[in-house]
Design a protein around this motif. Structure first.
Motif, PDB file in Angstrom:
ATOM      1  N   GLN A   1      -7.192  16.653   2.567  1.00 17.96           N
ATOM      2  CA  GLN A   1      -7.980  15.426   2.680  1.00 17.96           C
ATOM      3  C   GLN A   1      -7.177  14.204   2.214  1.00 17.96           C
ATOM      4  O   GLN A   1      -7.630  13.413   1.379  1.00 17.96           O
ATOM      5  CB  GLN A   1      -9.282  15.543   1.887  1.00 17.96           C
ATOM      6  CG  GLN A   1     -10.230  16.611   2.422  1.00 17.96           C
ATOM      7  CD  GLN A   1     -11.553  16.634   1.700  1.00 17.96           C
ATOM      8  OE1 GLN A   1     -11.611  16.864   0.483  1.00 17.96           O
ATOM      9  NE2 GLN A   1     -12.616  16.382   2.424  1.00 17.96           N
TER      10      GLN A   1
ATOM     11  N   ARG B   1      -3.576  12.825  -2.074  1.00 13.36           N
ATOM     12  CA  ARG B   1      -3.649  11.559  -1.332  1.00 13.36           C
ATOM     13  C   ARG B   1      -2.556  11.405  -0.283  1.00 13.36           C
ATOM     14  O   ARG B   1      -2.734  10.659   0.686  1.00 13.36           O
ATOM     15  CB  ARG B   1      -3.599  10.396  -2.330  1.00 13.36           C
ATOM     16  CG  ARG B   1      -4.701  10.489  -3.393  1.00 13.36           C
ATOM     17  CD  ARG B   1      -4.627   9.382  -4.405  1.00 13.36           C
ATOM     18  NE  ARG B   1      -4.997   8.105  -3.812  1.00 13.36           N
ATOM     19  CZ  ARG B   1      -4.984   6.947  -4.481  1.00 13.36           C
ATOM     20  NH1 ARG B   1      -4.602   6.930  -5.759  1.00 13.36           N
ATOM     21  NH2 ARG B   1      -5.325   5.830  -3.880  1.00 13.36           N
TER      22      ARG B   1
ATOM     23  N   CYS C   1       0.143   2.385  -3.358  1.00 13.58           N
ATOM     24  CA  CYS C   1      -0.867   1.580  -4.061  1.00 13.58           C
ATOM     25  C   CYS C   1      -0.221   0.737  -5.160  1.00 13.58           C
ATOM     26  O   CYS C   1      -0.659   0.739  -6.318  1.00 13.58           O
ATOM     27  CB  CYS C   1      -1.987   2.453  -4.614  1.00 13.58           C
ATOM     28  SG  CYS C   1      -3.062   3.110  -3.329  1.00 13.58           S
TER      29      CYS C   1
ATOM     30  N   LYS D   1      -1.464   0.055   6.772  1.00 17.76           N
ATOM     31  CA  LYS D   1      -2.539   0.981   6.400  1.00 17.76           C
ATOM     32  C   LYS D   1      -3.432   1.283   7.595  1.00 17.76           C
ATOM     33  O   LYS D   1      -3.807   0.407   8.361  1.00 17.76           O
ATOM     34  CB  LYS D   1      -3.369   0.365   5.266  1.00 17.76           C
ATOM     35  CG  LYS D   1      -4.423   1.305   4.689  1.00 17.76           C
ATOM     36  CD  LYS D   1      -5.117   0.654   3.510  1.00 17.76           C
ATOM     37  CE  LYS D   1      -6.140   1.593   2.878  1.00 17.76           C
ATOM     38  NZ  LYS D   1      -6.831   0.971   1.712  1.00 17.76           N
ATOM     39  N   GLY D   2      -3.761   2.578   7.751  1.00 11.42           N
ATOM     40  CA  GLY D   2      -4.673   2.985   8.801  1.00 11.42           C
ATOM     41  C   GLY D   2      -4.059   3.036  10.180  1.00 11.42           C
ATOM     42  O   GLY D   2      -4.765   3.261  11.164  1.00 11.42           O
TER      43      GLY D   2
ATOM     44  N   TYR E   1       0.839  -1.205   0.000  1.00  9.51           N
ATOM     45  CA  TYR E   1       0.000   0.000   0.000  1.00  9.51           C
ATOM     46  C   TYR E   1       0.871   1.252   0.000  1.00  9.51           C
ATOM     47  O   TYR E   1       0.736   2.130  -0.857  1.00  9.51           O
ATOM     48  CB  TYR E   1      -0.931  -0.021   1.210  1.00  9.51           C
ATOM     49  CG  TYR E   1      -1.673   1.283   1.422  1.00  9.51           C
ATOM     50  CD1 TYR E   1      -2.568   1.760   0.467  1.00  9.51           C
ATOM     51  CD2 TYR E   1      -1.464   2.050   2.575  1.00  9.51           C
ATOM     52  CE1 TYR E   1      -3.241   2.957   0.650  1.00  9.51           C
ATOM     53  CE2 TYR E   1      -2.140   3.241   2.772  1.00  9.51           C
ATOM     54  CZ  TYR E   1      -3.026   3.694   1.809  1.00  9.51           C
ATOM     55  OH  TYR E   1      -3.693   4.887   1.998  1.00  9.51           O
TER      56      TYR E   1
ATOM     57  N   GLU F   1      -5.022  10.540   2.295  1.00 14.01           N
ATOM     58  CA  GLU F   1      -5.097   9.196   2.874  1.00 14.01           C
ATOM     59  C   GLU F   1      -3.925   8.942   3.813  1.00 14.01           C
ATOM     60  O   GLU F   1      -4.017   8.124   4.727  1.00 14.01           O
ATOM     61  CB  GLU F   1      -5.036   8.132   1.766  1.00 14.01           C
ATOM     62  CG  GLU F   1      -6.146   8.159   0.759  1.00 14.01           C
ATOM     63  CD  GLU F   1      -5.903   7.146  -0.349  1.00 14.01           C
ATOM     64  OE1 GLU F   1      -5.326   6.070  -0.070  1.00 14.01           O
ATOM     65  OE2 GLU F   1      -6.274   7.433  -1.496  1.00 14.01           O
ATOM     66  N   ILE F   2      -2.804   9.630   3.527  1.00 18.48           N
ATOM     67  CA  ILE F   2      -1.562   9.407   4.262  1.00 18.48           C
ATOM     68  C   ILE F   2      -1.021  10.748   4.732  1.00 18.48           C
ATOM     69  O   ILE F   2      -0.942  11.712   3.954  1.00 18.48           O
ATOM     70  CB  ILE F   2      -0.517   8.699   3.378  1.00 18.48           C
ATOM     71  CG1 ILE F   2      -1.019   7.317   2.969  1.00 18.48           C
ATOM     72  CG2 ILE F   2       0.826   8.588   4.103  1.00 18.48           C
ATOM     73  CD1 ILE F   2      -0.177   6.642   1.918  1.00 18.48           C
TER      74      ILE F   2
ATOM     75  N   ASN G   1      -9.346   8.080   9.954  1.00 22.56           N
ATOM     76  CA  ASN G   1      -8.906   6.747   9.535  1.00 22.56           C
ATOM     77  C   ASN G   1      -7.817   6.841   8.466  1.00 22.56           C
ATOM     78  O   ASN G   1      -7.897   6.216   7.399  1.00 22.56           O
ATOM     79  CB  ASN G   1     -10.089   5.914   9.005  1.00 22.56           C
ATOM     80  CG  ASN G   1      -9.708   4.452   8.833  1.00 22.56           C
ATOM     81  OD1 ASN G   1      -8.879   3.915   9.567  1.00 22.56           O
ATOM     82  ND2 ASN G   1     -10.316   3.794   7.864  1.00 22.56           N
ATOM     83  N   ILE G   2      -6.791   7.632   8.764  1.00 19.51           N
ATOM     84  CA  ILE G   2      -5.703   7.805   7.811  1.00 19.51           C
ATOM     85  C   ILE G   2      -4.442   7.109   8.314  1.00 19.51           C
ATOM     86  O   ILE G   2      -4.297   6.809   9.494  1.00 19.51           O
ATOM     87  CB  ILE G   2      -5.411   9.300   7.543  1.00 19.51           C
ATOM     88  CG1 ILE G   2      -5.114  10.041   8.849  1.00 19.51           C
ATOM     89  CG2 ILE G   2      -6.559   9.946   6.798  1.00 19.51           C
ATOM     90  CD1 ILE G   2      -4.809  11.515   8.644  1.00 19.51           C
ATOM     91  N   THR G   3      -3.529   6.869   7.391  1.00 18.22           N
ATOM     92  CA  THR G   3      -2.225   6.290   7.705  1.00 18.22           C
ATOM     93  C   THR G   3      -1.277   7.429   8.056  1.00 18.22           C
ATOM     94  O   THR G   3      -1.172   8.398   7.307  1.00 18.22           O
ATOM     95  CB  THR G   3      -1.685   5.500   6.504  1.00 18.22           C
ATOM     96  OG1 THR G   3      -2.615   4.467   6.171  1.00 18.22           O
ATOM     97  CG2 THR G   3      -0.333   4.898   6.808  1.00 18.22           C
TER      98      THR G   3
END
Length: 260
Positions: free
Chosen positions: A156, A77, A62, A27-28, A2, A158-159, A189-191
């Motif tokens: 916003q 991201r 990813c 992740k997360g 990931y 993801e990481i 809920n982010i890494t």
């Protein structure tokens, strides 16, 4: 994979920094990289925004190299906050936070209704409503760091990648900023990937620790598995007693001496 590093080697001229580093960040979860000064922790993080270009290896996101992404799309991201950051002296908190919407803006457009809604939501969840109109230079160090973290949250992502986010802060603000990071990770809920010097705070606020020593990943695992006398001696060259923080459900250390 990931998100992580695949076979990364970094050199500055002839000086080897890290070699053949492989890290797969869960992740997360929140992962903190620890190690002695100059071991390459920050250099590794700087390969993510390509401030440092590795001699060999790739940063993977990813299942493909970040070099294959459009930089603006990647910024939507993955958000990166360096240890040292600067802004115009007359900027207010809300304006700084709004800069986080840059990756989402059209080429010729201003802020959209959605952008403004995200900015307001970010101000709310980072506890900055009462400071939103204040000029950055009038804030304390901890308040400024909270504003910078809010700016990258406004992307916003993801990481979230943070290079020593509590450097130069006193212990009160260190705890305040670390609590903010923890709450954002849980709420969004982010890494989260960080570099920290304080091993007790790393153990308290991380799910996963990775230690760098002698140019390589020395050890990785849960804080409880990493916090032992042998490991602390090897990485930081100290003797220490390891105890259990029952309130925060994590180990903590009291250094005793420099190792012989």
């Amino acid at each position: 994979m990931y998100f992580g590093f695949k076979d990364i080697t970094i050199k500055y001229g002839k000086n080897l920094v890290v070699e053949d580093v492989d890290i797969d960040f869960p992740k997360g979860k929140t992962t903190t990289i620890i190690g002695s000064n100059g071991c390459g922790k920050s250099s590794l993080l700087k390969t993510i925004p390509r401030v440092v270009v590795p001699e060999k290896g790739e940063v993977i996101f990813c299942h493909k190299s970040i070099r294959k992404y459009n930089p603006k799309d990647l910024a939507k991201r993955i958000a990166y906050l360096p240890q040292v950051h600067q802004s115009p002296s007359d900027i207010d908190v809300k304006t700084l936070i709004s800069y986080g919407r840059y990756p989402h803006k059209k080429f010729t457009g201003g802020l959209t209704k959605k952008d403004r809604a995200v900015i307001e939501e970010t101000i709310d969840i980072t506890g900055l409503k009462h400071l939103s109109n204040r000029i950055l230079t009038t804030l304390s160090g901890g308040e400024r760091q909270r504003a910078w973290i809010a700016m990258i949250i406004c992307q916003q992502p993801e990481i979230l990648v943070l290079d020593e986010p509590i450097t130069y802060l006193d212990i009160g603000y260190q705890l305040e900023v670390m609590e903010l990071i923890k709450s954002l990770g849980e709420r969004l809920n982010i890494t989260i990937v960080m570099v920290l010097h304080d091993i007790n705070l790393a153990a308290r606020y991380s799910h996963h620790l990775i230690s760098i020593e002698n140019h390589h990943v020395h050890m990785q695992g849960s804080p409880r598995s990493m916090m032992n006398e042998e490991h602390l001696n090897k990485i930081f060259r100290i003797g220490a007693q390891v105890y259990e923080d029952e309130k925060n459900n994590c180990p903590f250390i009291i250094p005793e001496r420099a190792a012989d």
